[in-house]
Design an enzyme around this catalytic site. Structure first.
Site, PDB file in Angstrom:
ATOM      1  N   CYS A 113      45.923  24.932  68.467  1.00 22.04           N
ATOM      2  CA  CYS A 113      44.675  24.839  67.699  1.00 22.04           C
ATOM      3  C   CYS A 113      43.733  26.013  67.941  1.00 22.04           C
ATOM      4  CB  CYS A 113      43.962  23.538  68.025  1.00 22.04           C
ATOM      5  SG  CYS A 113      44.958  22.067  67.721  1.00 22.04           S
ATOM      6  N   HIS A 239      36.793  24.336  65.971  1.00 25.23           N
ATOM      7  CA  HIS A 239      38.081  23.796  65.535  1.00 25.23           C
ATOM      8  C   HIS A 239      37.856  22.426  64.924  1.00 25.23           C
ATOM      9  CE1 HIS A 239      41.998  22.158  65.303  1.00 25.23           C
ATOM     10  NE2 HIS A 239      41.885  21.413  66.387  1.00 25.23           N
ATOM     11  N   ASN A 269      42.834  17.758  60.512  1.00 21.67           N
ATOM     12  CA  ASN A 269      43.084  18.737  61.562  1.00 21.67           C
ATOM     13  C   ASN A 269      44.248  19.622  61.138  1.00 21.67           C
ATOM     14  OD1 ASN A 269      43.911  20.139  63.857  1.00 21.67           O
ATOM     15  ND2 ASN A 269      43.604  18.415  65.238  1.00 21.67           N
TER      16      ASN A 269
END
Length: 313
Positions: A113, A239, A269
């Protein structure tokens, strides 16, 4: 050594949209359960004939067009991804081939990520050192391909997409600030993509506690390295993991005058794609303007983190 700047942005998402109601037909969940716990409403899902490099190439093409450049103008391609299927050719090489490039350096970078902010720093350092003149930096992931669709704690989170930026040298004030990066290797097990076939899993409560308590002071230190205060930021792009992480972390950073990216609501996500995609959307919607200061800060797998303050192109 010269400074660097981002000169253009682009993003891409597959056409198929998966709603919370769609997920409720697959696992024991509901729209209310998902919204209350992670804040996600929808996510985009790539089909079996849409590999990661295709997502990345679409975003890269848009960034090149926005910069007024051709593929021949690029001599470095870095793709941040953790969901590429093949080891060789790597994703960056496949993106370069799709764009018709002739001889760029091609690197894949896997920091999950936090991949994009690591890749952006790598491009910044490479250009400053004179080893490249102009780079495409792409975050792209097909998280739905590594998802256990019977696990309601993870399948509600993920989406697919890509975001890209063009980075080049500048003789003016640098548009990409110094990176602050690191990790917590002893807690690397908290976010995993493991096995055969690989599957995404995480220890949600551990990640939540770590992110909301440990990351705000690190993000403030990123601002200090760039010579700005949180109050001077125009945007905060974290993020896009979970709205219940994004909102408290952004508040604790103290960027009271900044717009906070909340693309997770409509995109889920998307791992390495989330930061560049969210920034690209803020610019496309006019929520940030050229010259604005944006904090980019990503975190996740390996319990890695990396951030820098950039000027919006």
């Amino acid at each position: 050594m010269p400074g660097t700047r981002i000169t253009a942005l682009g993003h891409y998402q597959p056409a198929k949209v998966l709603t919370n109601e769609d997920l409720a037909a697959l696992v024991d969940t509901s729209d209310e359960w998902i919204r209350s716990r992670v804040g996600i409403h929808t996510r985009h899902v790539a089909g079996p004939d849409e590999p990661v490099d295709e997502l990345a190439a679409h975003a890269a093409g848009k960034a090149l067009a926005a910069a007024g450049l051709t593929p021949a103008d690029i001599d470095l391609v870095i793709v941040a991804t953790s969901t590429s299927v093949d080891r060789s050719p790597n994703t960056a090489a496949r993106v370069a081939a799709r764009l018709g490039m002739e001889a760029p350096a091609v690197l894949d970078l896997n920091v999950v990520c936090a991949g994009f902010t690591h890749a952006l720093a790598t491009a910044d350092h490479t250009i400053r050192a004179g080893a490249a003149t102009r780079a495409l930096v792409i975050g792209a992931d097909k998280m739905t391909e590594v998802t256990d669709w019977s696990d309601r704690t993870t399948c509600v989170l993920v989406g697919d997409g890509a975001g890209a930026v063009v980075v080049e040298a500048t003789d003016d004030e640098p548009g990409i600030g110094p990176v602050l990066w690191g990790s917590v290797p002893s807690m690397g097990h908290a976010v995993r993509i493991e096995g055969s076939p690989p599957r995404f899993a995480q220890e949600g409560q551990s990640v939540y506690r770590w992110a909301t308590t440990q990351l705000p002071p690190i993000a403030r230190a990123v601002c200090a390295k760039a010579g700005v205060t949180p109050e001077e930021l125009d945007a905060v792009v974290l993020h896009q993991a979970n709205l219940r992480i994004i909102e408290p972390v952004a508040q604790k950073i103290g960027a009271v005058n900044a717009v906070v990216a909340r693309d997770v609501v409509e995109s889920g996500n998307t791992s390495a794609a989330s930061v560049p995609m969210a920034l690209s959307k803020l610019l496309a919607r006019g929520e940030v303007a050229s010259g604005d200061r944006a904090l980019l800060f990503a975190f996740g797998g390996n319990l890695s983190y990396a951030g820098q303050v950039v000027r919006v192109p």
